[in-house]
Motif scaffolding. Structure first.
Motif: not given
Length: 249
Positions: A117-122, A181-190, A210-222
């Motif tokens: 999952y890529g950064p949502d602001d890029v 991955m939704g093409h752009e690969g942004t984080t699928p929060v829902a 960006f993959m390490l960042d994604a891991a930290h980001r999704i752990v906070a969402i799950l």
């Protein structure tokens, strides 16, 4: 090799080995079931391991038009084949697919290994569209090369992998991974919030940032997740290192 029939009539080929609680392994881009066999061998002492060819790959069939739900249906057919209860592991874009499946199907535990999952602001790169255009033009090897370069693989290695036997034949399925991955690969929060089983997120400390960042980001969402960082490991982890971590689920 065994086969199941998915909801749309597509035949899905799979292998099953080991004993214990069923665990379905979902491969990422350009991987068939044989790519996950070394990991399955390491896990077989603890799990009833299922590796399968995602549709359009290896010994599995395919159908048109492609829809991500069809791949979820494939996993549902495998889940039924192993008795209706299983854990689920996915790597890379396979982790993206595993996340979608886990949000819709009843799994006991889930392991997401570096979903890209890529950064949502890029702003998204147009490289993905270029890959798809190469596939449409029948330039499969060139499409694979560009895709691998997108992932950060050094050019000499990308050229070598793209030239390996059978890899170019899998190029059309890159479109499936982009769709997952939704093409752009942004984080699928829902989607992530809908995953209720205990979830282990794995990332290597030497992987793409960006993959390490994604891991930290999704752990906070799950809703129910833990993070395991693998010291000095990149995107592809040796099975003998990865299997004990998965074995904790």
């Amino acid at each position: 090799m065994e086969k199941v029939t998915s909801a749309d009539g597509t035949t899905i080929a799979y292998d099953r080995l080991g004993s214990g609680h069923p665990l379905i392994l979902v491969g990422g881009a350009l991987c068939d079931r044989h790519a996950l066999r070394p990991l399955a061998d390491e896990l077989a002492n603890h799990f009833d391991v299922v590796t399968y060819d995602r549709r359009g790959r290896g010994d599995s069939g395919d159908s048109t038009p492609y829809d991500v739900q069809r791949e979820v249906d494939d996993i549902a057919a495998l889940l039924t084949a192993v008795g209706g209860t299983a854990a689920l592991y996915g790597h890379s874009s396979g982790a993206g697919l595993a996340a979608i499946a886990a949000s819709r199907l009843p799994f006991t535990k889930v392991v997401l290994h570096e979903p890209p999952y890529g950064p949502d602001d890029v702003d998204p790169s147009d490289d993905g569209e270029q890959v798809l255009e190469l596939i449409r033009d029948g330039q499969n090897r060139e499409a694979v090369e560009l895709f691998l370069l997108m992932t950060g693989m050094p050019k000499p290695e990308a050229l070598q992998v793209a030239a390996a036997p059978g890899v170019a034949e899998l190029a059309p399925t890159l479109a499936y991974d982009f769709a997952v991955m939704g093409h752009e690969g942004t984080t699928p929060v829902a989607t992530l919030r809908a995953i209720t089983p205990p979830t282990l997120v794995i990332a290597g400390t030497a992987t793409a940032p960006f993959m390490l960042d994604a891991a930290h980001r999704i752990v906070a969402i799950l809703p129910n997740a833990t993070l395991t960082e693998l010291p000095d490991q990149s995107h592809v982890v040796p099975p003998e290192i990865l299997a004990p971590v998965i074995g904790r689920v």
